[in-house]
Every structure is written in structure tokens, then in C-alpha cells.
Design a protein around this motif. Structure first.
Motif, PDB file in Angstrom:
ATOM      1  N   LYS A   1       0.817  -1.213   0.000  1.00 46.83           N
ATOM      2  CA  LYS A   1       0.000   0.000   0.000  1.00 46.83           C
ATOM      3  C   LYS A   1       0.852   1.266   0.000  1.00 46.83           C
ATOM      4  O   LYS A   1       0.420   2.307  -0.495  1.00 46.83           O
ATOM      5  N   ALA A   2       2.055   1.190   0.554  1.00 45.26           N
ATOM      6  CA  ALA A   2       2.899   2.377   0.712  1.00 45.26           C
ATOM      7  C   ALA A   2       3.838   2.619  -0.467  1.00 45.26           C
ATOM      8  O   ALA A   2       4.569   3.612  -0.487  1.00 45.26           O
ATOM      9  N   LEU A   3       3.813   1.747  -1.471  1.00 44.83           N
ATOM     10  CA  LEU A   3       4.749   1.882  -2.590  1.00 44.83           C
ATOM     11  C   LEU A   3       4.423   3.110  -3.439  1.00 44.83           C
ATOM     12  O   LEU A   3       3.259   3.470  -3.618  1.00 44.83           O
ATOM     13  N   PRO A   4       5.438   3.762  -4.020  1.00 49.43           N
ATOM     14  CA  PRO A   4       5.209   4.947  -4.847  1.00 49.43           C
ATOM     15  C   PRO A   4       4.709   4.594  -6.240  1.00 49.43           C
ATOM     16  O   PRO A   4       4.850   3.452  -6.696  1.00 49.43           O
ATOM     17  N   ALA A   5       4.165   5.598  -6.929  1.00 51.71           N
ATOM     18  CA  ALA A   5       3.666   5.407  -8.295  1.00 51.71           C
ATOM     19  C   ALA A   5       4.779   5.530  -9.327  1.00 51.71           C
ATOM     20  O   ALA A   5       4.745   4.877 -10.377  1.00 51.71           O
ATOM     21  N   HIS A   6       5.779   6.390  -9.072  1.00 54.01           N
ATOM     22  CA  HIS A   6       6.854   6.635 -10.026  1.00 54.01           C
ATOM     23  C   HIS A   6       8.177   6.802  -9.295  1.00 54.01           C
ATOM     24  O   HIS A   6       8.204   7.155  -8.113  1.00 54.01           O
ATOM     25  N   ILE A   7       9.243   6.589 -10.028  1.00 56.18           N
ATOM     26  CA  ILE A   7      10.588   6.935  -9.569  1.00 56.18           C
ATOM     27  C   ILE A   7      11.254   7.709 -10.699  1.00 56.18           C
ATOM     28  O   ILE A   7      11.234   7.270 -11.855  1.00 56.18           O
ATOM     29  N   LYS A   8      11.850   8.845 -10.364  1.00 56.25           N
ATOM     30  CA  LYS A   8      12.562   9.642 -11.362  1.00 56.25           C
ATOM     31  C   LYS A   8      13.988   9.858 -10.913  1.00 56.25           C
ATOM     32  O   LYS A   8      14.237  10.241  -9.769  1.00 56.25           O
ATOM     33  N   LEU A   9      14.932   9.613 -11.827  1.00 55.14           N
ATOM     34  CA  LEU A   9      16.350   9.802 -11.554  1.00 55.14           C
ATOM     35  C   LEU A   9      16.906  10.853 -12.505  1.00 55.14           C
ATOM     36  O   LEU A   9      16.628  10.822 -13.706  1.00 55.14           O
ATOM     37  N   GLU A  10      17.705  11.746 -11.983  1.00 50.60           N
ATOM     38  CA  GLU A  10      18.330  12.796 -12.791  1.00 50.60           C
ATOM     39  C   GLU A  10      19.839  12.637 -12.714  1.00 50.60           C
ATOM     40  O   GLU A  10      20.420  12.684 -11.633  1.00 50.60           O
ATOM     41  N   TYR A  11      20.455  12.432 -13.890  1.00 44.50           N
ATOM     42  CA  TYR A  11      21.901  12.268 -13.951  1.00 44.50           C
ATOM     43  C   TYR A  11      22.527  13.458 -14.673  1.00 44.50           C
ATOM     44  O   TYR A  11      22.089  13.833 -15.769  1.00 44.50           O
ATOM     45  N   LYS A  12      23.551  14.038 -14.074  1.00 45.75           N
ATOM     46  CA  LYS A  12      24.304  15.111 -14.703  1.00 45.75           C
ATOM     47  C   LYS A  12      25.581  14.508 -15.273  1.00 45.75           C
ATOM     48  O   LYS A  12      26.566  14.306 -14.569  1.00 45.75           O
ATOM     49  N   LEU A  13      25.530  14.219 -16.576  1.00 47.47           N
ATOM     50  CA  LEU A  13      26.633  13.560 -17.258  1.00 47.47           C
ATOM     51  C   LEU A  13      27.446  14.578 -18.051  1.00 47.47           C
ATOM     52  O   LEU A  13      27.052  15.736 -18.207  1.00 47.47           O
TER      53      LEU A  13
END
Length: 244
Positions: A98-110
Motif C-alpha cells: 500500500k505504501a509503494l510509490p507510483a513513479h521513480i525519477k532519476l536525474e543524472y548530470k553527465l
């Protein structure tokens, strides 16, 4: 940076264990699950508990969400049918789902610039929306621009693909369906997951990553027989035999 991504294990313990063995051999730096830990098989607790033990970042899938609407009683644990798979889930594991998130977003500065990765189960708009290989390109681009995502990774359809979308100039927009670890629907009964490799020193953004689909064998017949010995419909066993 090597990132392992899997989805739609659907309580198939034999497939899950085979995947982890293969995945451990790849030595990923981090692992993410895009949801649907439960449904269709009899080992939801073993799956959830190992994911929690390994501290794998996990999204909520539509089947994980479904448990919020299904009430379990002592009587329901004795009743055959499709919902039997959800009645098996322990209360502490229900709380986790029930506590799991809907999305995960990762930002990489390459070196080549900013690279944004978005993980969703169905789509960035709905947990049960299918983003298929032939989904209208303009619609998919709209989703990705809305989410500010260069790479969108999804599950839900159980059919793996890597789709390059038309964009202007040197911008990067790609969609990857990582397939299903425990219930493929593409005619290949082997489980599937993705290894994503990021190259931080690449000079061109589109060269900053590599996507590898890894197919692994597991004991499909024993897994199917476990279903047939349970109160679940036998069609679930045939589905994993035939990857349908």
C-alpha cells in the motif's frame, strides 16, 4: 553505473530466484522493480520479503494496488478462484504494498548533459495504462515531455521492446518496456529483465546509455504444477507454460 530493472514477477518464485541468480552475476550497482509483485501465483510473501531484505526500490503495480480492494477472511483462504493469490498475502506485506510509490525519477548530470530517467508501471499518468510498441508516437512524446523524461521505463504489458521516438535535433526520447520476470506474454517462456549501463564520460547524450534485455531460463513446469496444486485456476499454469 549499471542499473538492473525488472517488473511483473507476479509471485512466481522459481522465476524470481532464477532472475536474481542471473542478476547477481551481472553485479548491478542498484536494482529497481517496476511493480506487480503479486497475483497469478502462490508465493507473494516470499517475493515481497526478499525484495524488502535486498532493499530494492519498488513501484506499485496495478495488481499490488488491487489488494487494497480485496478483503481476506479465513473463509476466503479456502475458496478457489483468481482472488486466492491476493488472500495469501500477509498483513505486514499488504501494508508494504500500500505504501509503494507510483513513479521513480532519476536525474543524472553527465558530461554530455542532463539525462532524466522515469520509471512507471503502466504509464506516467495511470498505473494500468498500456504503453505499447505501437502506441501513438505523439501521445508517448506528450507523456515524456510532461514528465521531463529522456528515457521512460515501463512494464505492465509483459512484452519487452526498446523504442526510439522521433525528436528534433539531438534530443533523446526512448521508451523501454522491460518485459515480465515471472509471466511473459511474448511467446517466450523465459523471464526477462533489463540491464541499463550509463556512460558518464560519453560526449554525446544519446551515447550515454546501453539497454540490454536479459532472458533467463527457469523451471517453468514445476512452477506451473505449483499453481495446479493450489486453489488458483489451471489457466494460470498454462499461461506461463505458453508465455501468453
Amino acid at each position: 553505473m549499471r542499473i538492473a530493472l525488472f517488473s511483473d514477477i507476479h509471485a512466481n518464485l522459481a522465476a524470481f530466484e532464477a532472475m536474481l541468480k542471473d542478476m547477481d552475476g551481472q553485479n548491478p550497482d542498484i536494482i529497481y522493480c517496476l511493480g506487480d509483485l503479486v497475483g497469478y501465483h502462490i508465493y507473494p510473501n516470499e517475493i515481497i520479503e526478499e525484495i524488502r531484505r535486498r532493499k530494492i526500490g519498488t513501484l506499485k503495480g496495478n495488481h499490488d494496488e488491487k489488494i487494497e480492494k480485496i478483503k481476506t477472511t479465513a473463509e476466503s483462504l479456502q475458496e478457489p478462484g483468481k482472488n486466492y493469490a491476493y488472500h495469501l498475502i500477509k498483513e505486514e506485506n499488504r501494508t508494504y504494498l500500500k505504501a509503494l510509490p507510483a513513479h521513480i525519477k532519476l536525474e543524472y548530470k553527465l558530461r554530455a548533459g542532463l539525462l532524466n530517467l522515469m520509471f512507471a508501471h503502466g504509464s506516467t499518468r495511470r498505473i494500468d495504462e498500456y504503453i505499447l510498441e505501437d502506441t501513438d508516437e505523439n501521445y508517448v512524446l506528450e507523456l515524456m515531455e510532461e514528465a521531463d523524461a529522456h528515457l521512460l521505463f515501463v512494464g505492465h504489458s509483459h512484452k519487452p521492446y526498446h523504442r526510439i521516438l522521433k525528436t528534433n535535433g539531438s534530443s533523446v526520447r526512448r521508451v523501454v518496456n522491460i518485459g515480465s520476470a515471472g509471466k511473459p506474454k511474448d511467446g517466450d517462456p523465459r523471464g526477462c529483465y533489463v540491464m541499463l549501463t550509463l556512460e558518464p564520460d560519453a560526449e554525446i547524450l544519446k551515447n550515454c546509455f546501453q539497454v540490454e534485455f536479459r532472458r533467463f531460463k527457469y523451471d517453468v513446469e514445476t512452477s506451473a504444477e505449483d499453481i495446479e496444486k493450489s486453489l488458483l485456476p489451471n489457466e494460470f499454469a498454462e499461461n506461463i507454460r505458453n508465455a501468453f
